[in-house]
Design an enzyme around this catalytic site. Structure first.
Site, PDB file in Angstrom:
ATOM      1  N   ASP B 224       0.869  -1.363  -0.131  1.00 19.45           N
ATOM      2  CA  ASP B 224      -0.098  -0.115  -0.100  1.00 19.45           C
ATOM      3  C   ASP B 224       1.015   1.203  -0.032  1.00 19.45           C
ATOM      4  O   ASP B 224       1.393   1.551   1.140  1.00 19.45           O
ATOM      5  CB  ASP B 224      -0.918  -0.115   1.028  1.00 19.45           C
ATOM      6  N   GLN B 227       0.930   6.607   0.970  1.00 17.56           N
ATOM      7  CA  GLN B 227       1.420   7.512   1.784  1.00 17.56           C
ATOM      8  C   GLN B 227       2.857   7.521   1.506  1.00 17.56           C
ATOM      9  O   GLN B 227       3.700   8.277   2.083  1.00 17.56           O
ATOM     10  CB  GLN B 227       1.250   7.177   3.419  1.00 17.56           C
ATOM     11  N   LYS B 250      -4.031  12.082  -3.461  1.00 15.69           N
ATOM     12  CA  LYS B 250      -3.095  12.436  -2.213  1.00 15.69           C
ATOM     13  C   LYS B 250      -1.738  13.007  -2.951  1.00 15.69           C
ATOM     14  O   LYS B 250      -0.694  13.125  -1.870  1.00 15.69           O
ATOM     15  CB  LYS B 250      -2.754  10.979  -1.438  1.00 15.69           C
ATOM     16  N   CYS B 390      -9.482   5.653   9.575  1.00 15.34           N
ATOM     17  CA  CYS B 390      -9.549   4.255   8.825  1.00 15.34           C
ATOM     18  C   CYS B 390      -8.510   3.412   9.246  1.00 15.34           C
ATOM     19  O   CYS B 390      -8.327   2.279   8.447  1.00 15.34           O
ATOM     20  CB  CYS B 390      -9.468   4.469   7.187  1.00 15.34           C
TER      21      CYS B 390
END
Ligand SMILES: Cc1ncc(COP(=O)(O)O)c(C=O)c1O
Lengths: 152, 435
Positions: B224, B227, B250, B390
């Site tokens: 993932d 970020q 993002k 989340c």
């Protein structure tokens, strides 16, 4: 009043610390019901118990356990102060009026005599994101009352 | 034609240069509640520079047309822009063109993988897809740190296939317990999925170490990268992950566009997730043949303007230089962590002061609910995220339900950080807590 002060009125801050009704009370032989409400956006959570009188016509006691912001905790406390002694009809009417006030986006000026401490939540209605916080325990009480009236 | 940048190429970021760069972001000059906006919620979604907005608008005024459908001039131009964007994004993350699949967001990208694996488990995709099939006895390993987007799809896949979901636990501060990782990842592990950077804590995962364990186990490795890709140089081929997901919104691009990275040599054997137009070759009333990847995974009319805008966002970041971006955000993160640690009654979550962290700090304010913290900050025009971000299991593991998170980006200055810290310091006194 500045925005913040109209939201966090003294009464609300006091109730958020000195909480009426916190901690479940054993209803004994009285009809009662528990209801759980959860706000997934912020994680506020309440488990609330409504206990009815012998004849099931009035609210005897409200007790609860919960975790959440000052608004949600204070509103559970105010509710627990006000509801006992009300007839089921009076109580439902108050919940309806409270909901109407909170959804009014600051348009409804509360009748302070009628609402008592709950009038302090009028400021919350201008903060749309916080309306759910103030309603959480009231919705739980509304549901629990309905269930308690038909409880065995 | 693109709009001129406020900063020359590869300018190191500091307060002075960032103030210039902010000219590219009109929204940052907003006033909120009578104060200049202090936007510290880029971890949730970032703001868009005019270059990106112009690219999207220019697409609609100069080229708009469906891609891969039709032979007229505009259709060809749109298709060229769409595929050029794929090359730009691929290069940015160290991928090959055919490794890049457009999705709506990272959530859809991760679901694409889990649904494709579920389909393979049901026999779709034939013999070649059997390597993706899961069954009872197989294990899927995630971490306790995951965003729900990299947890729930795996829960669902486990339920569908009978596989077991396991996880690498976190330590008290929320960071990964690497010692346990060695025990959790075993020969039964078919999938290892984990986040590159925690969206809550800003901790940076030791990808090389987990990839090593995953490879020893023979697992598919899913990263993932939501970020990380917006904030630091990332090269998926070098990291040697099999799949990765990130979201355009993002990283300066609009909402509605995300990316699945998948090694094309794996994608080619995977059954599709969504099916319909644009992803097929030959169709009869009972059968369809599918295109090669990435098109196989891009069913239906595509989000072309967002793809074009994402490419522009990537050019913008490339113009700044991801090393510069990372260095500046590390500076912001350091200041955040240091400042938070000096406020009494406020607990810094995640890596301790002085340890590596992204430009993010989540805090627990003793005695005040995050929702109330956020409210106080908001009256001063400071936008942060409050809640569980989340990541409910991570918060639970840290013994809390929710937190307050400030997350910086290329357009934040140390003044933004200081305004946040000053306001944060007033929160407990405001609620009458003075210890
Ligand atoms: C680490 C991480 N993973 C996944 C997501 C999901 O991204 P999206 O909602 O754009 O699909 C986010 C963003 O909220 C995130 O921070």
């Amino acid at each position: 009043m500045s925005g913040l002060e109209s939201l966090y009125q003294e009464i609300i801050l006091d109730h958020s610390k000195q909480r009426t009704g916190e901690g479940f009370v054993d209803p004994g032989t009285h009809a009662s019901a528990d209801n759980h409400q959860y706000n997934p956006t912020c994680g506020d959570e309440i488990n609330l118990r409504v206990e009815l009188s012998d004849d099931r016509q009035t609210i005897e006691k409200v007790s609860w356990e919960g975790d959440g912001c000052s608004i949600s905790m204070a509103s559970a406390s105010v509710l627990s102060d006000m509801a006992p002694g009300m007839s089921l009809g009076e109580f439902q009417e108050m919940v309806d009026k409270f909901r109407e006030m909170l959804r009014s986006r600051g348009q409804i000026q509360p009748d302070e005599e009628y609402f008592g401490d709950a009038a302090a939540f009028a400021g919350v209605s201008k903060f749309v994101a916080r309306v759910k916080c103030a309603m959480l325990s009231w919705v739980a009480a509304e549901e629990a009352t309905k269930e308690a009236t038909v409880a065995k | 034609m693109s709009t001129k940048y406020a900063l020359p190429e590869s300018t190191p970021l500091n307060n002075e240069t960032v103030m210039k760069l902010r000219q590219d972001f009109p929204i940052l000059s907003l006033e909120v509640n009578g104060h200049p906006l202090t936007y510290l919620d880029s971890g949730a979604t970032s703001q868009n520079p005019v270059q990106v907005l112009d690219a999207e608008r220019n697409f609609y005024t100069g080229a708009n047309s469906a891609v891969h459908r039709g032979a007229h001039t505009l259709a060809v131009e749109s298709t060229d822009l769409f595929e050029e964007a794929r090359r730009v994004v691929a290069e940015f993350v160290g991928a090959r063109e055919n490794d890049i699949v457009w999705t709506a967001n990272a959530t859809e990208a991760l679901n694409l993988v889990t649904y494709s694996f579920a389909n393979a488990s049901e026999g779709l995709g034939g013999e070649a897809a059997q390597k993706f099939a899961l069954q009872e006895g197989d294990e899927i390993v995630v971490t306790e740190q995951e965003h729900h987007a990299n947890l729930i799809p795996w829960q669902q896949l486990a339920k569908k296939t009978g596989a077991t979901l396991r996880w690498i636990p976190v330590l008290e501060d929320g960071t990964l317990n690497y010692e346990e990782a060695e025990k959790v990842i075993t020969a039964r592990t078919k999938v290892l999925a984990f986040t590159h950077v925690s969206n809550v804590l800003g901790s940076i995962t030791d990808v090389d170490y987990l990839v090593k364990l995953g490879r020893q186990a023979g697992a598919f490795i899913v990263l993932d990268a939501c970020q990380s890709v917006p904030h630091m140089p990332v090269n998926f081929r070098e990291l040697d992950v099999d799949f990765a997901a990130f979201s355009g919104h993002k990283m300066l691009a609009p909402t509605g566009i995300g990316v699945l990275y998948g090694k094309s040599e794996l994608l080619k054997d995977m059954p599709p997730f969504l099916t319909g137009g644009s992803m097929i070759t030959k169709v009869t009333m009972t059968e369809a043949e599918f295109m090669a990847p990435p098109t196989r995974f891009e069913a239906g009319t595509q989000k072309v303007s967002q793809v074009v805008a994402l490419a522009e966002a990537v050019r913008y970041l490339g113009h700044l230089g991801m090393e510069n971006v990372h260095a500046w955000e590390a500076e912001l993160g350091k200041r955040l962590a240091q400042g938070v640690s000096e406020i009494s009654g406020v607990r810094l979550l995640g890596p301790a002061v002085g340890m590596e962290r992204a430009g993010v700090a989540a805090v627990h304010v003793d005695g005040v609910h995050p929702h109330d913290v956020g409210q106080i900050l908001d009256t001063e025009g400071i936008a942060v995220r409050v809640g569980h971000h989340c990541a409910q299991p991570l918060h639970r593991a840290m013994g809390i339900n929710a937190s307050t998170r400030a997350s910086g980006y290329i357009y934040n200055t140390t003044d933004d950080v200081d305004r946040f810290l000053q306001s944060l310091a007033t929160v407990r006194p405001y609620f009458g807590i003075n210890d």
